[in-house]
Motif scaffolding. Sequence first.
Motif, PDB file in Angstrom:
ATOM      1  N   LYS A 150      -0.571   2.820  -5.945  1.00 23.78           N
ATOM      2  CA  LYS A 150      -0.773   3.658  -4.770  1.00 23.78           C
ATOM      3  C   LYS A 150       0.527   3.777  -3.979  1.00 23.78           C
ATOM      4  CE  LYS A 150      -3.512   4.078  -0.523  1.00 23.78           C
ATOM      5  NZ  LYS A 150      -4.515   3.415   0.351  1.00 23.78           N
ATOM      6  N   THR A 151       0.976   5.000  -3.760  1.00 20.57           N
ATOM      7  CA  THR A 151       2.128   5.276  -2.906  1.00 20.57           C
ATOM      8  C   THR A 151       1.664   6.153  -1.746  1.00 20.57           C
ATOM      9  OG1 THR A 151       2.874   7.377  -3.857  1.00 20.57           O
ATOM     10  CG2 THR A 151       3.486   5.368  -5.041  1.00 20.57           C
ATOM     11  N   PRO A 152       2.471   6.320  -0.704  1.00 21.18           N
ATOM     12  CA  PRO A 152       2.040   7.157   0.429  1.00 21.18           C
ATOM     13  C   PRO A 152       1.720   8.596   0.041  1.00 21.18           C
ATOM     14  CG  PRO A 152       3.912   5.812   1.054  1.00 21.18           C
ATOM     15  CD  PRO A 152       3.749   5.636  -0.422  1.00 21.18           C
ATOM     16  N   GLY A 153       2.333   9.113  -1.022  1.00 19.00           N
ATOM     17  CA  GLY A 153       2.125  10.499  -1.393  1.00 19.00           C
ATOM     18  C   GLY A 153       1.152  10.731  -2.521  1.00 19.00           C
ATOM     19  N   GLY A 154       0.632   9.674  -3.117  1.00 17.31           N
ATOM     20  CA  GLY A 154      -0.289   9.832  -4.224  1.00 17.31           C
ATOM     21  C   GLY A 154      -0.320   8.597  -5.099  1.00 17.31           C
ATOM     22  N   THR A 155      -1.315   8.535  -5.977  1.00 22.05           N
ATOM     23  CA  THR A 155      -1.454   7.395  -6.887  1.00 22.05           C
ATOM     24  C   THR A 155      -0.833   7.743  -8.232  1.00 22.05           C
ATOM     25  OG1 THR A 155      -3.466   6.604  -5.816  1.00 22.05           O
ATOM     26  CG2 THR A 155      -3.099   5.912  -8.095  1.00 22.05           C
ATOM     27  N   VAL A 156       0.004   6.842  -8.718  1.00 23.92           N
ATOM     28  CA  VAL A 156       0.659   7.036 -10.005  1.00 23.92           C
ATOM     29  C   VAL A 156      -0.056   6.178 -11.042  1.00 23.92           C
ATOM     30  CG1 VAL A 156       2.819   6.944 -11.290  1.00 23.92           C
ATOM     31  CG2 VAL A 156       2.848   7.444  -8.832  1.00 23.92           C
ATOM     32  N   LYS A 157      -0.598   6.842 -12.039  1.00 21.36           N
ATOM     33  CA  LYS A 157      -1.319   6.178 -13.111  1.00 21.36           C
ATOM     34  C   LYS A 157      -0.348   5.939 -14.268  1.00 21.36           C
ATOM     35  CE  LYS A 157      -5.253   7.157 -16.224  1.00 21.36           C
ATOM     36  NZ  LYS A 157      -6.269   8.199 -16.557  1.00 21.36           N
ATOM     37  N   ALA A 158      -0.249   4.687 -14.735  1.00 25.49           N
ATOM     38  CA  ALA A 158       0.726   4.356 -15.772  1.00 25.49           C
ATOM     39  C   ALA A 158       0.126   3.411 -16.794  1.00 25.49           C
ATOM     40  CB  ALA A 158       1.967   3.716 -15.149  1.00 25.49           C
TER      41      ALA A 158
END
Length: 478
Positions: free
Chosen positions: A258-266
């Motif tokens: 989770k980042t302030p601008g969106g969730t990065v799925k990896a």
Amino acid sequence: MDTTTQAGAASGRSTAPSQPYDPAYDPLKSATPGQGRDYAPTYWIGTAGEPPEDDGPVTQDMDVDVVIIGSGFTGLTAAIFLAQEHGIKATVLEANRASWGCSTRNGGQAQCASGRLKRSQWIERWGLDTALKMHAECVDGMNTFKELIRDIDCEPQPGGHLYIAHRDKVMAKLEKEAKLLRETFDYDAQIIDADTVKRDWVGDTEAAGAMHEPEGIGIHAGKLAFGYHKKARALGVKIHPASPVQGWETRNGVHYLKTPGGTVKARAVGIATGGYTSQSLHPELKNRLLPILSNSLVTRPLTEQELDACNFKTKQVITDTRILRHYYRRLPDNRVQIGSRSAISGKDAPAKKFEEMLIRDLHRKFPALEDIQIDYSWWGWVDVSHDMMPRIYQPDASQTIYYALGYGGNGVMYSAQAGKRMAQFIAGKGQELDLPIFNSRLPFPNLREKVEAEVFAPFRRIGQRFLYRWYHLQDEVF
């Protein structure tokens, strides 16, 4: 999200506004390193030119193969090797500006070392066979580093490393270590007497002799960081500043950052956050590092008369033999850079007394510079492991999480090799790596159980204060 940020991300140049530099940031106290904070006022940033283009902050949910957390030397070289050697294009998440942490606050000294231990201590810890393999790893790391910087204009100053004995009593230990390096490791370390050091190398008034080792390169840390950055993006790597990881879930082997601008799925995550690793980033890392502060300063350019007065002939990297060591050198533009240990906590770091202490150290070594102007002064966190050696490791075979941490101040060179090794792990080739730094996790501070580490962690800095006093007595009195 505002349209300026979206346009910046689309064009390839980050236009996200920077937040002010935080001089009192403390990785043991702050939940995250912040978001979009500006660079520390270092010589490297002040003279590196414009930062390269990036891909702007994360502005929406993303689905990627590999995330690297941290855009410093380690994170960028890991991304470079993933692309070059394994055909994997990583996405790099950075909390603040690119290469904001250790990589633009160090002394720019690339030495043939990994962690804080000497070769003789490797033998004591692991035995001769493993020590020889560790040495081969460091030599290979120097070759990796040299190859990486071949096409980066980072002002290299090659020639070796001068290890200056700050007191007469240290020379016997240096002579013993140099003999071991030559005869056991086939590494041509040579002893230099005090008169020769001061006549032919540098007029450090403290020098009681020195050991010279053949490997060592000084570099411009800011230009190197920016060079890695450009090289990574040219290979298709995405670099997102102002995107701190504020939450981390792993479900069915997939990571949701989770980042302030969106969730990065990896599907895999490599951690390369160095001395700026917050306690909350991931449970695996909590209390496994002891971040310590190092102060650094750079003078105005010396005149020819001042260079002569200091007899500053060498431009090779220099350290002294104190436990609380100094690292220093003559820069290509004839300034002098010097650094050493500093405050214990982030809130104390801005105190003027620590800069004044380092200025006194400079004057003690070079009395001719007593009134010289200081053009740059800064401090930064160093990632020290509790056993003084780094780890490049996958802590859980069932989880695609990897980290490269704990260089203890020797990360300028070894970060390149660590990035290469972490890329191997991420690409599924970690089984080829069999040294202790690859097959064991970062240890807790001399404690067997995690619960004990949790209980005693708040008292580590009390212990550090006592250790610093003891180290000072050993360095200067006993």
